[in-house]
Design an enzyme around this catalytic site. Structure first.
Site, PDB file in Angstrom:
ATOM      1  N   LYS A 125      -7.936  -9.430   2.830  1.00 17.12           N
ATOM      2  CA  LYS A 125      -7.715  -8.519   3.989  1.00 17.12           C
ATOM      3  C   LYS A 125      -6.564  -8.977   4.697  1.00 17.12           C
ATOM      4  CE  LYS A 125     -11.685  -9.009   5.575  1.00 17.12           C
ATOM      5  NZ  LYS A 125     -12.346  -9.920   4.772  1.00 17.12           N
ATOM      6  N   THR A 126      -6.444 -10.130   5.104  1.00 19.26           N
ATOM      7  CA  THR A 126      -5.365 -10.342   6.065  1.00 19.26           C
ATOM      8  C   THR A 126      -3.933 -10.647   5.441  1.00 19.26           C
ATOM      9  OG1 THR A 126      -7.029 -12.073   7.360  1.00 19.26           O
ATOM     10  CG2 THR A 126      -4.769 -12.648   7.729  1.00 19.26           C
TER      11      THR A 126
HETATM   12  P1  ATP Z   1     -11.658 -13.476   5.445  1.00 25.52           P
HETATM   13  O1  ATP Z   1     -12.629 -12.581   5.386  1.00 25.52           O
HETATM   14  O2  ATP Z   1     -12.267 -14.761   5.371  1.00 25.52           O
HETATM   15  O3  ATP Z   1     -10.745 -13.419   6.867  1.00 25.52           O
HETATM   16  P2  ATP Z   1      -9.533 -12.170   4.068  1.00 25.52           P
HETATM   17  O4  ATP Z   1     -10.165 -10.960   3.367  1.00 25.52           O
HETATM   18  O5  ATP Z   1      -8.766 -11.881   5.007  1.00 25.52           O
HETATM   19  O6  ATP Z   1     -10.627 -13.123   4.083  1.00 25.52           O
HETATM   20  P3  ATP Z   1      -7.214 -13.658   2.879  1.00 25.52           P
HETATM   21  O7  ATP Z   1      -7.176 -14.767   3.763  1.00 25.52           O
HETATM   22  O8  ATP Z   1      -6.219 -12.671   3.323  1.00 25.52           O
HETATM   23  O9  ATP Z   1      -8.628 -12.895   2.817  1.00 25.52           O
HETATM   24  O10 ATP Z   1      -6.919 -13.895   1.483  1.00 25.52           O
HETATM   25  C1  ATP Z   1      -7.743 -15.169   0.752  1.00 25.52           C
HETATM   26  C2  ATP Z   1      -7.090 -15.941  -0.076  1.00 25.52           C
HETATM   27  O11 ATP Z   1      -7.064 -15.216  -1.347  1.00 25.52           O
HETATM   28  C3  ATP Z   1      -5.916 -16.406   0.406  1.00 25.52           C
HETATM   29  O12 ATP Z   1      -5.332 -17.661  -0.148  1.00 25.52           O
HETATM   30  C4  ATP Z   1      -5.004 -15.367  -0.118  1.00 25.52           C
HETATM   31  O13 ATP Z   1      -3.439 -15.811  -0.208  1.00 25.52           O
HETATM   32  C5  ATP Z   1      -5.464 -15.034  -1.498  1.00 25.52           C
HETATM   33  N1  ATP Z   1      -5.123 -13.684  -2.237  1.00 25.52           N
HETATM   34  C6  ATP Z   1      -5.341 -12.771  -1.628  1.00 25.52           C
HETATM   35  N2  ATP Z   1      -5.048 -11.439  -2.379  1.00 25.52           N
HETATM   36  C7  ATP Z   1      -4.639 -12.101  -3.638  1.00 25.52           C
HETATM   37  C8  ATP Z   1      -3.870 -11.895  -4.723  1.00 25.52           C
HETATM   38  N3  ATP Z   1      -3.710 -10.542  -5.136  1.00 25.52           N
HETATM   39  N4  ATP Z   1      -3.367 -12.592  -5.835  1.00 25.52           N
HETATM   40  C9  ATP Z   1      -3.625 -13.978  -5.473  1.00 25.52           C
HETATM   41  N5  ATP Z   1      -4.059 -14.347  -4.404  1.00 25.52           N
HETATM   42  C10 ATP Z   1      -4.487 -13.656  -3.444  1.00 25.52           C
HETATM   43 MG    MG Z   2      -8.830 -12.639   6.993  1.00 23.37          MG
END
Ligand code: ATP
Ligand code: MG
Length: 745
Positions: free
Chosen positions: A62-63
């Site tokens: 998401k982030t």
């Molecule tokens: P949270 O709910 O904990 O805030 P989030 O949904 O915001 O998590 P992110 O922090 O954006 O998740 O991403 C989690 C990890 O997955 C990060 O290391 C990010 O770089 C990686 N990631 C996200 N999307 C991809 C992708 N399409 N391919 C590879 N890695 C990814």
């Molecule tokens: Mg996040």
């Protein structure tokens, strides 16, 4: 590069007189990052116009989507940096976001409105302070100031603060502010006549009026006054609506009503708003967060695109499965499935230890072993439920030289209450410690104000002696008066008594006595600020820690070493933080410490909020587990000292809720439960030598001599008693003063 992005890139959008960027000119970092996104992620990045809600579990990107989307908006020239508003939950998150965006763009991100709700609201409010009845230099009160003000107002109104504790009244006012309710918008008929709410409403009105006079706001006001400003001045609202062409919000599940209304006001019109969140990670219900805001989104922005991300990129399969099973026991959730293409990895390790000390030792050893295997220290985090838990780790890591940092709060020994308590102990051991003396001489308040302190300072300077000695010498003279004089006398009497206790009583016990008898503990008990309970817990933890050292000076020396280590920041460090501060972050290896019934779920949360409280605690456990990429290690101790009392503890119910097939259990501390004694040896404190008093500078005075004193004016010397003079002053009468403050006339 997808078709949509290609289109966006070539859009001559409002074009601002700039040449659109062509595909080939896009920074390579951006192109690569974009290419690695999955389909729904790309969709969210490309859906630039209109409302978008990304509702997805932990670690689904998401982030990352939000950051890429923002970069996309700027690169495709849909907007300039100052036309984008991006809101995150913590300052740390916004710093990180700024860095990542600038990395993607290959440019600095000046001009972007990126920050927390509070930081952005305060910026707007300063611009228009006069319209909100303030001057732009207004101050923002912290929780302590706020409580002090409430107390004053309640006193003036003759409200019994035993029956209506100011902390509770303040809490009610804050919740109203979270819900964007000003006094006039609260319907007083709903309340019983003797309820807290009736009193709170009365005080709320006066509190707001008083804040205005003080040219001050509290945290809740920042959003509330923004709303008032926007509602009363449509021209200003329009200005910001026009400016912020695109709005983006991370951690949307934790917004409160005021923040939600603020976003809605700004976004209605163009409707270009993208929020990302996860209902399973809503952990700020106790601060007014409303998960319901997520559900309202589609109603407020009809036609909103709702995107669900289901692939988790962060955690190994075992960790993800363990976390998903745990959270599935919550009833009030939207529900979602997460999957990962990652390898199974290591099961979550659940490890029982004997007590907190062993927990710190075992985790320390594991960290060293991971480090040897190639993990960087910054890849490793320890997450705790309560602030006091960090102490045991900090002590251990200092001893063994593992660099660490405490995120989201000061390190244990840097906390205000700990520094105060240490100051008391320092003057027990070292009577000349002026800094310690100054820190606590009027904490809690003893009627020793600035004038007295100035006199002490002045005398200490002239005589080149310590503040303590100055105080000691002046307290029997008329240089200090009334309440201050009495207080100093009592304080020194107490000090002598406490010092003598050190030869008969265990030093941890002496520390407790000092904190109690000095009124320091009572000061926090009465304060009842939101964090005073935590401070009292910390003080008890401190007293417990002292017992682990042979002598009090030995303990204090250890603390100075801790402080020194704190100053050598920079470089690779293990992170220690509370689960609340860990939101949004990720680490290769995560230690989840203290999973015991008496600690997690936190009893206070269960007492105050029952089943809802338990669900929020479970979401915290979920947040904790999902921070881990490769290794998650849960520990629980069979015995723990909480509030300085040893308790036999049961493993947290959250451990029972983890699925067997995804965990490995190590250690059976229950087997030797009760076989060990926690009695620590208590070698007695041996008093340190007192530095002899410095001699007063030679000045000769004789009986009958006319003299001048800076405070009392002219007079005649009537008697001499060492370095003190008895003088009959022309206007102030007979006084005993110190010779250093007297000049021959
Ligand atoms: P949270 O709910 O904990 O805030 P989030 O949904 O915001 O998590 P992110 O922090 O954006 O998740 O991403 C989690 C990890 O997955 C990060 O290391 C990010 O770089 C990686 N990631 C996200 N999307 C991809 C992708 N399409 N391919 C590879 N890695 C990814
Ligand atoms: Mg996040």
């Amino acid at each position: 590069m997808s078709q949509n992005v290609m289109q966006a890139m070539s859009l001559d959008s409002n074009s601002y007189g700039r040449t659109p960027v062509s595909h080939a000119q896009l920074p390579e970092v951006f192109r690569n990052s974009y290419a690695s996104l999955n389909e729904p992620q790309k969709q969210a990045v490309e859906a630039i116009d209109g409302a978008v809600l990304v509702l997805a579990g932990a670690g689904t990107g998401k982030t990352r989507v939000l950051i890429t989307r923002l970069a996309n908006i700027l690169l495709s020239q849909k907007a300039r940096p100052h036309q984008v508003l991006a809101v995150t939950f913590t300052n740390k998150a916004s710093l990180e976001m700024r860095e990542r965006i600038s990395h993607l763009l290959g440019l600095p991100t000046e001009g972007l409105w990126l920050g927390t709700f509070h930081s952005i609201a305060v910026r707007i409010l300063r611009y228009h302070a006069e319209l909100a009845g303030l001057q732009s230099s207004f101050t923002i009160l912290d929780a302590d100031d706020q409580l002090r003000l409430l107390k004053q107002l309640m006193k003036a109104e003759d409200i019994d603060d035993k029956k209506y504790p100011p902390r509770i009244i303040g809490g009610i006012i804050s919740r109203w502010k979270d819900r964007a309710l000003l006094p006039d918008q609260i319907n007083s008929h709903e309340f019983r006549s003797d309820s807290y709410e009736v009193i709170a409403l009365k005080i709320y009105r006066e509190y707001q009026a008083r804040l205005k006079i003080l040219n001050a706001v509290d945290f809740g006001d920042l959003l509330l006054l923004n709303l008032k400003l926007f509602n009363e001045h449509p021209d200003i609202l329009n200005r910001y609506r026009n400016q912020f062409q695109y709005i983006m919000v991370d951690e949307y599940q934790d917004t409160n009503v005021a923040q939600y209304l603020w976003l809605r006001l700004l976004a209605q019109g163009h409707g270009n708003i993208c929020c990302v969140g996860d209902d399973d990670q809503s952990i700020y219900g106790w601060r007014g967060a409303e998960v319901g805001n997520i559900l309202k989104f589609e109603k407020d922005f009809p036609g909103a695109v709702v995107i669900r991300l289901e692939q988790n990129y962060r955690s190994s399969a075992h960790i993800l499965a363990a976390a998903s099973t745990l959270i599935s026991q919550n009833t009030d959730r939207l529900g979602k499935t997460l999957w990962t293409s990652e390898a199974k990895g290591e099961p979550v390790i659940v490890r029982g230890v004997w007590d907190g000390e062993e927990e710190a030792r075992v985790i320390g050893e594991e960290i060293e072993s991971f480090h040897r295997k190639g993990y960087k220290l910054s890849d490793i985090a320890i997450l705790v439920r309560a602030g006091f838990q960090t102490r045991e780790f900090e002590d251990r890591f200092i001893k063994t030289g593992i660099p660490y940092k405490v995120i989201g709060g000061p390190r244990f020994y840097e906390r205000q209450e700990i520094r105060d308590a240490l100051a008391y102990l320092r003057i027990l051991v070292q009577p000349q410690d002026s800094l310690a003396f100054e820190r606590i001489i009027n904490t809690p308040r003893r009627g020793i104000g600035n004038t007295t302190l100035q006199t002490l300072h002045q005398y200490a300077r002239i005589e080149q002696i310590s503040m303590t000695e100055a105080a000691h010498r002046l307290m029997d003279t008329d240089e200090v008066k009334g309440k201050a004089k009495l207080s100093l006398q009592t304080f020194f009497r107490d000090l002598t008594r406490w010092r003598s206790l050190l030869s008969t009583t265990p030093h941890g016990e002496v520390a407790r006595i000092v904190l109690d008898e000095s009124g320091y503990t009572a000061m926090w008990q009465q304060e009842k600020t939101p964090d005073s309970a935590g401070r009292l817990e910390n003080l008890k933890e401190l007293v417990g820690a002292i017992d682990e050292f042979e002598t009090l000076p030995g303990f204090l020396e250890h603390v100075s070493l801790v402080m020194e280590n704190a100053n050598q920041s920079g470089g690779e460090m293990v992170s220690i933080m509370t689960l609340h501060s860990a939101k949004g972050l990720e680490f290769k290896a995560v230690f989840l410490a203290g999973w015991e019934e008496a600690l997690f779920p936190h009893p206070r949360s269960l007492d105050e909020n029952g089943a809802t409280g338990l669900q929020e605690e479970r979401r915290l456990a979920y947040v904790g587990l999902t921070r881990a990429r490769e290794i998650a290690i849960v520990t629980y101790a069979a015995n723990r000292r909480i509030h300085n009392q040893w308790q036999t503890s049961l493993p947290s119910r959250f451990i029972q809720e983890l699925p067997n097939e995804h965990i490995t259990i190590i250690g059976q501390p229950g087997l030797y439960r009760g076989n060990r004694s926690h009695q620590v040896s208590n070698p007695r404190y041996e008093s340190s030598p007192v530095i002899p008093f410095t001699k007063t500078k030679e000045k000769t005075f004789e009986i009958g001599k006319r003299v001048f004193h800076m405070k009392f004016g002219y007079g005649y010397v009537q008697g001499i008693d060492g370095d003190k003079l008895e003088i009959a002053f022309d206007h102030s009468g007979f006084k005993k003063v110190v010779a250093s403050f007297v000049e021959p006339a």
